[in-house]
Design a protein around this motif. Structure first.
Motif, PDB file in Angstrom:
ATOM      1  N   ILE A   1      55.413 -20.344 -31.174  1.00  0.00           N
ATOM      2  CA  ILE A   1      54.929 -20.573 -32.535  1.00  0.00           C
ATOM      3  C   ILE A   1      53.853 -19.560 -32.907  1.00  0.00           C
ATOM      4  O   ILE A   1      53.833 -19.022 -34.022  1.00  0.00           O
ATOM      5  CB  ILE A   1      54.392 -22.007 -32.675  1.00  0.00           C
ATOM      6  CG1 ILE A   1      55.493 -23.025 -32.358  1.00  0.00           C
ATOM      7  CG2 ILE A   1      53.849 -22.233 -34.083  1.00  0.00           C
ATOM      8  CD1 ILE A   1      56.730 -22.916 -33.230  1.00  0.00           C
TER       9      ILE A   1
ATOM     10  N   SER B   1      60.082 -27.196 -41.669  1.00  0.00           N
ATOM     11  CA  SER B   1      61.222 -26.297 -41.443  1.00  0.00           C
ATOM     12  C   SER B   1      62.547 -26.959 -41.756  1.00  0.00           C
ATOM     13  O   SER B   1      63.530 -26.281 -42.064  1.00  0.00           O
ATOM     14  CB  SER B   1      61.240 -25.841 -39.980  1.00  0.00           C
ATOM     15  OG  SER B   1      61.603 -26.916 -39.131  1.00  0.00           O
TER      16      SER B   1
ATOM     17  N   THR C   1      60.301 -21.326 -37.530  1.00  0.00           N
ATOM     18  CA  THR C   1      58.993 -20.998 -38.081  1.00  0.00           C
ATOM     19  C   THR C   1      59.026 -19.684 -38.840  1.00  0.00           C
ATOM     20  O   THR C   1      58.458 -19.563 -39.940  1.00  0.00           O
ATOM     21  CB  THR C   1      57.945 -20.946 -36.956  1.00  0.00           C
ATOM     22  OG1 THR C   1      57.958 -22.187 -36.249  1.00  0.00           O
ATOM     23  CG2 THR C   1      56.561 -20.686 -37.512  1.00  0.00           C
TER      24      THR C   1
ATOM     25  N   VAL D   1      59.969 -28.090 -37.180  1.00  0.00           N
ATOM     26  CA  VAL D   1      58.581 -27.650 -37.117  1.00  0.00           C
ATOM     27  C   VAL D   1      57.853 -28.171 -38.353  1.00  0.00           C
ATOM     28  O   VAL D   1      58.330 -27.995 -39.482  1.00  0.00           O
ATOM     29  CB  VAL D   1      58.483 -26.113 -37.065  1.00  0.00           C
ATOM     30  CG1 VAL D   1      57.023 -25.664 -37.042  1.00  0.00           C
ATOM     31  CG2 VAL D   1      59.226 -25.567 -35.857  1.00  0.00           C
TER      32      VAL D   1
END
Length: 455
Positions: free
Chosen positions: A327, A391, A279, A379
């Protein structure tokens, strides 16, 4: 045919420093170095004083330096304290579904001081404990789902194996040490997210040394305690179908070169490191504000999702086992170090508001390196304007076995972890000593940490 328990004992009696694969020695040195670092950064955690004042000091024995400090304790108690602190922040290394160095290093350092062991003997004991851990773990690996913490299940066995090597026990006595440790093994997954998780590592370190000492003193135990149908492997098995019959690979195949240590750069469960890093990297190319985010899906191994149980963490202990926190930290904080793992950060309104946006999606494919993980993670972030950020797959992070830290990177972590306990020159002296652990004449050559436990 020899029983598995007996095969383990024979391996422990026969193992020599000269037999160790040369490529494992840098990992052993890093294990001692990194574990000392995470002990120092955890010195001020609540578990430290609880264990020290409740169990360590009342024992009234002075054999070995407690956490390399000027205060001495009984070796089992020193191992208990060191292990509990090493795992208190979940900043210690990981492998084989658990945390081997947080158990093995404190146990070995403590008992080596009592026995006058050389650095080569300490390194050999570490590898011996690691190999026994792996030999048992490979026979049925899904321990979390039955409610066990593998660190305290296998850690007791591994610490007993290391203790048997340091005591130079003959094969029968070494097998007995491991058999005794089987009755000391245990630790509940339901205690994750509390101080007890760290305590599990110390408990295993202490119990392993106790088992080795009892075996050395002549205590008896079941000669097939590991593989008996009512023994260690069956008792802890999730499926009740552990491998009880295949011959031991100990001394024939070395596990450590294959199942390498994963050194952490974040003080949380390793299961959320890849998605956090993915992330951060994704948002480096396309920054977003938290209020722009509609939802986030994280695809990761089912075993990982099983462990990341806190969807709405309220404490730093819970945040360590929260994919939602990982996250949120990536989006709102951009980092996830010791200062970020604090109750006041976890409880910030903007963090609490973000957690419900994150969903963990379990993946059934498993990584052959450790089946608790999926081979990769990804992600997917959906913004309120309809834009979707991906991602892509991520298989490792810095510190992973496939992307090991350089000595300079390890020193950076060590220096950061010791900033409250050492000046930089003292930290470097300790670092350098641990980086040559296997060449020291004794544990006494490791510098004493004068800035802790002075009361």
């Amino acid at each position: 045919m020899e029983s598995l328990t007996a095969e383990v004992g024979r391996f422990l009696a026969d193992i020599k420093y000269e037999d160790l694969p040369p490529d494992v020695l840098p990992m052993v040195r890093n294990a001692f170095t990194d574990t000392a670092a995470v002990i120092m950064v955890g010195i001020d955690q609540p578990v430290t004083e609880i264990v020290r004042r409740t169990l360590v000091e009342p024992a009234g024995v002075a054999e070995a330096r407690a956490c390399l400090s000027g205060r001495k304790a009984g070796a089992p108690e020193a191992a208990l304290l060191g292990g509990a602190i090493a795992h208190s922040l979940d900043y210690d290394d990981q492998s084989m579904s658990g945390h081997p160095s947080a158990v093995l290093v404190p146990a070995i350092l403590a008992e080596a001081e009592v026995l006058g062991s050389t650095g080569a003997e300490m390194a050999t004991a570490f590898v011996a404990g690691y190999e026994v851990w792996c030999e048992l773990w490979r026979r049925d690996r899904e321990y979390h789902s039955k409610g066990w913490h593998p660190t305290s299940v296998f850690g007791a066995m591994a610490a007993a194996a290391a203790g048997a090597v340091l005591h130079r026990l003959p094969a029968e006595r070494a097998a007995t040490a491991v058999a005794i440790a089987g009755s000391h093994a245990g630790g509940l997954f339901s205690n994750f997210g509390s101080m007890m998780k760290g305590y599990h590592a110390g408990m295993a370190a202490r119990n392993g040394l106790v088992a080795a000492r009892l075996a050395a003193a002549g205590m008896s135990a079941g000669p097939d305690a590991v593989e008996n149908p009512q023994g260690f492997l069956m008792a802890f098995s999730t499926s009740r179908t552990p491998d009880l019959t295949s011959p031991s690979k100990l001394g024939k195949e070395w596990y450590l070169p294959k199942h390498k240590l994963l050194i952490k750069l974040h003080p949380t469960c390793y299961f959320l490191h890849r998605s956090f890093n993915a992330t951060v990297r994704m948002l480096a190319d396309r920054p977003v504000q938290p209020e722009e985010v509609e939802s986030v899906e994280v695809h990761m191994g089912r075993g990982q999702v099983t462990c990341l149980v806190y969807e709405r963490p309220q404490t730093r202990w819970e945040a360590e086992f929260s994919g939602q926190f990982g996250i949120a930290a990536a989006v709102l904080l951009g980092k996830m170090g010791v200062p970020e793992l604090a109750d006041e950060v976890v409880q910030r309104p903007e963090m609490q508001a973000f957690y419900p946006k994150v969903t963990l999606v379990p993946v059934d494919e498993v990584d052959e390196r450790d089946p608790v993980f999926s081979p990769s993670e990804s992600v997917t972030m959906t913004l309120k304007n309809g834009e979707v950020l991906e991602s892509g797959p991520i298989t490792s992070v810095p510190g992973h076995a496939s992307d090991p830290l350089t000595v300079e990177q390890l020193w950076d972590k060590f220096r950061e972890c010791t900033v409250k306990t050492h000046d930089e020159a003292e930290a470097r002296e300790l670092f350098d000593a641990l980086q040559k652990i296997d060449s020291l004449s004794s544990a006494a050559e490791i510098p004493t940490v004068t800035g802790i436990f002075r009361d």
